[in-house]
Scaffold this motif. Structure first.
Motif, PDB file in Angstrom:
ATOM      1  N   HIS A 202      10.992   5.053  39.990  1.00  0.00           N
ATOM      2  CA  HIS A 202      10.762   5.442  41.018  1.00  0.00           C
ATOM      3  C   HIS A 202      11.663   3.647  41.564  1.00  0.00           C
ATOM      4  CE1 HIS A 202      10.279   7.276  44.744  1.00  0.00           C
ATOM      5  NE2 HIS A 202       9.489   6.434  45.323  1.00  0.00           N
ATOM      6  N   LEU A 203      11.711   2.892  40.699  1.00  0.00           N
ATOM      7  CA  LEU A 203      12.249   1.744  40.992  1.00  0.00           C
ATOM      8  C   LEU A 203      13.254   1.435  41.031  1.00  0.00           C
ATOM      9  CD1 LEU A 203      11.965  -1.469  42.273  1.00  0.00           C
ATOM     10  CD2 LEU A 203      11.834  -1.546  40.021  1.00  0.00           C
ATOM     11  N   HIS A 204      13.696   2.364  39.899  1.00  0.00           N
ATOM     12  CA  HIS A 204      15.797   2.442  40.032  1.00  0.00           C
ATOM     13  C   HIS A 204      15.384   3.550  40.898  1.00  0.00           C
ATOM     14  CE1 HIS A 204      18.899   2.635  37.371  1.00  0.00           C
ATOM     15  NE2 HIS A 204      19.367   4.391  37.528  1.00  0.00           N
ATOM     16  N   THR A 205      15.533   4.489  41.196  1.00  0.00           N
ATOM     17  CA  THR A 205      15.976   4.806  42.289  1.00  0.00           C
ATOM     18  C   THR A 205      16.393   4.721  43.718  1.00  0.00           C
ATOM     19  OG1 THR A 205      14.565   7.321  41.178  1.00  0.00           O
ATOM     20  CG2 THR A 205      15.536   7.660  43.323  1.00  0.00           C
ATOM     21  N   LEU A 206      14.912   4.090  44.022  1.00  0.00           N
ATOM     22  CA  LEU A 206      15.062   2.864  45.262  1.00  0.00           C
ATOM     23  C   LEU A 206      16.197   1.985  45.206  1.00  0.00           C
ATOM     24  CD1 LEU A 206      11.310   2.242  45.464  1.00  0.00           C
ATOM     25  CD2 LEU A 206      12.575   4.181  47.016  1.00  0.00           C
TER      26      LEU A 206
END
Lengths: 176, 468
Positions: free
Chosen positions: B43-47
């Protein structure tokens, strides 16, 4: 299309979209594919809006659509290679729903945590995400080794993760 | 760095070998902690990708940006016009693309920049809208360039490139200045500004400006009435020639030519289920005797909790403070099916109309909900009060509790000075994650004049949408 449902759908989507995108990325691993499936998911959600009960939680409903769209996408591409098996995909689906509040909280704190990153970490994060470079390209740009860049990136993500999840302040000394 | 960290990083870098993919798959299948770590990192990567990647390699991108001086031409991603993404002109596709637009801070002045010919918003809804001086009225799903929308009557909804959603209620005059910037000169305006659109700016007459910090707010500039604004959620910043001020959720102010008046609480009077502190009163009873605090919570009766849940929700806002005290509890998760409650609001003015709200508590991971509606109104089903209600406070040991408010009656006319509301639990006898927590009633004098036509008693729901 029922205008009130349309309005509810648009607003629900705004708040859910980053979680859906993350969920798709966990299965597809590629942002171009994520975008494609995300758009088909949104289109399907609009088509099916009359089936949505606004009194029920939005995320499980739209993730069900997203899951189906992933399957259709793979079928269209005749792409049967999947990193994760069905059991793991089911676990991801379930866990994404229960972790949604935490994931949304991460979204709200991201800018603050990015501002706390040490300059060197921030530089590689900018190159990786703002400029869209692969670690190999970053290494060429900074005249570092590929391993050094991968290590810097990994560390930067770890600092961000700790900041977002544990609310730990990022300190210059502990960074690198 | 553990082996699992390395595998997750390789997934993100798209460098997983087949063997590594098998190992990661096994980790995620067998280890809950590994699964959570993966979701958080992914999710961090996506954000990061979504927030920072503003040039178009991935196709998430939509807007041109000043190229980074750090990069040579050879490594710059090639730009792609966002218009091509919207070629299908399907509302859903367009809306999806728009949600991924980069988010700009407002320009210092309401001037139209070099992107003047490019669309800055999308028309997402019309409801009996009649436009003025528009030979070809815009269609739903159509792109809107910078310019004026003059609405004679009805409603029009516009979604800015930033993701900010605006509802205009005619008669209204609204100018779209930029992708996260508008100017209202007349009419009623409601804005929903998700976090990514923070900084959404609205210019008003008399050099007044509103900068939204991620919230929901409303501006009333209808003819013949005081111009005013109120904040339903979050915070906005008001700037005028001689000063500035922030206005937080639950407050409103009058907008005068020389600046805004004092911030005063939005006039929703929060009352406990049994409350006799003021000229208005509430009295709550159950259809079957159910007045004593339940010793055991699986007796098909409403229980009362004075500590735990609502004590953890904190204090501070006038509404939250007013509700401090007991909470009525239905334990469907223990198999209870408590009777319907009736709360009678007394002391109302028959010449006025009222909007009535219900306060309740929800849980981020469980289905805590109530149903509510006007007593005896057999033609309408009870409104479900769940996560969609506006959030007023949060708390709990793991920040899992939300105090919420949902409108259940609109423009209701009292009878003999009172309005009666039925409150019921989720309506099922057992489900392990279902409970009901009733905190009280909110009363608001309606904007509608007393001599307006037939009351609606309907519920344009005061929804926030997602869990907060």
């Amino acid at each position: 299309m029922d205008s009130q449902r349309n309005q509810i759908l648009a607003r629900q989507w705004v708040t859910a979209q980053s979680v859906i995108a993350g969920y798709l990325h966990a299965q597809l691993g590629d942002f171009q594919q994520v975008e494609e499936v995300l758009q088909s998911t949104a289109a399907a959600a609009v088509r099916k809006v009359d089936e949505y009960d606004p009194e029920r939680p939005f995320l499980p409903w739209v993730m069900g659509i997203a899951h189906y769209e992933v399957l259709m996408f793979r079928r269209r591409l005749a792409r049967d290679r999947c990193v994760f098996d069905n059991e793991v995909v089911e676990r991801l689906t379930s866990r994404y729903q229960t972790m949604a509040p935490q994931l949304r909280a991460m979204e709200q704190s991201l800018a603050e945590c990015l501002d706390q990153l040490p300059a060197r970490s921030r530089q590689v994060v900018d190159l990786r995400y703002r400029e869209g470079l692969k670690p190999r390209q970053i290494a060429e740009h900074l005249n570092h080794s590929g391993d050094a860049v991968r290590s810097l990136l990994k560390r930067a993500l770890q600092l961000l993760r700790d900041c977002l999840v544990n609310r730990d302040s990022i300190t210059e000394g502990g960074a690198e | 760095m553990s082996m699992h960290d390395d595998l997750m990083q390789a997934f993100i870098d798209q460098t997983l070998s087949v063997d590594e993919a098998d190992t990661l798959n096994r980790n995620l299948r067998d280890d809950d902690e590994a699964l959570e770590q993966f979701i958080v990192l992914n999710h961090l990567h996506t954000l990061l990708h979504e927030r920072m990647h503003t040039v178009q390699g991935s196709g998430f991108i939509i807007q041109e940006q000043t190229p980074s001086p750090m990069l040579s031409d050879s490594v710059k991603p090639s730009p792609k016009r966002w218009g091509s993404l919207l070629a299908a002109a399907v509302l859903a596709l367009a809306a999806t693309a728009w949600f991924f637009l980069p988010h700009e801070n407002p320009a210092p002045n309401p001037v139209i920049d070099h992107q003047q010919s490019q669309p800055v918003a999308l028309l997402t809804n019309l409801d009996d809208a009649v436009f003025i001086d528009t030979p070809t009225p815009p269609a739903i799903g159509g792109e809107l360039p910078p310019g004026e929308l003059r609405l004679k009557s009805g409603r029009a909804q516009v979604m800015f490139k930033s993701g900010a959603v605006v509802d205009l209620i005619g008669p209204a005059e609204f100018y779209m200045v930029g992708p996260n910037h508008g100017r209202l000169t007349a009419g009623v305006f409601e804005a929903f500004v998700p976090e990514p659109a923070r900084g959404f700016t609205i210019d008003l007459p008399h050099a007044m400006r509103i900068i939204d910090l991620g919230t929901r707010f409303r501006i009333d500039m209808a003819d013949g009435a005081d111009h005013r604004m109120r904040v339903t959620e979050g915070t906005v910043q008001l700037i005028w020639p001689n000063g500035q001020r922030t206005l937080t959720a639950g407050y409103q102010c009058v907008l005068r030519p020389d600046g805004p008046g004092d911030a005063v609480p939005v006039k929703i009077l929060a009352m406990k289920p049994n409350d006799t502190r003021g000229p208005l009163s509430t009295t709550t009873t159950a259809l079957t005797p159910d007045s004593a605090p339940a010793a055991a919570d699986n007796d098909n009766a409403w229980g009362f909790s004075a500590a735990n849940e609502q004590a953890q929700l904190g204090a501070g806002s006038f509404e939250v403070d007013a509700l401090a005290g007991q909470v009525w509890v239905a334990r469907n998760d223990l198999g209870e099916n408590p009777p319907r409650l009736t709360t009678v609001i007394a002391g109302l003015d028959d010449a006025r109309r009222y909007n009535i709200y219900v306060y309740y508590i929800t849980h981020t991971l469980q289905h805590w909900q109530l149903r509510a509606g006007r007593t005896g109104d057999v033609n309408k089903s009870l409104i479900v009060c769940d996560d969609s209600g506006a959030q007023l406070a949060s708390g709990g040991n793991s920040d899992e509790l939300r105090l919420r408010r949902r409108r259940v009656l609109t423009d209701a006319v009292p009878a003999a000075g009172s309005i009666s509301i039925d409150i019921d639990d989720a309506g099922m006898t057992y489900r392990e994650d279902v409970r009901g927590f009733y905190k009280g009633i909110g009363i608001e004098i309606s904007d509608k004049h007393a001599d307006s036509p037939t009351p609606a008693d309907q519920t344009p729901p005061e929804t926030r949408g997602a869990n907060s």
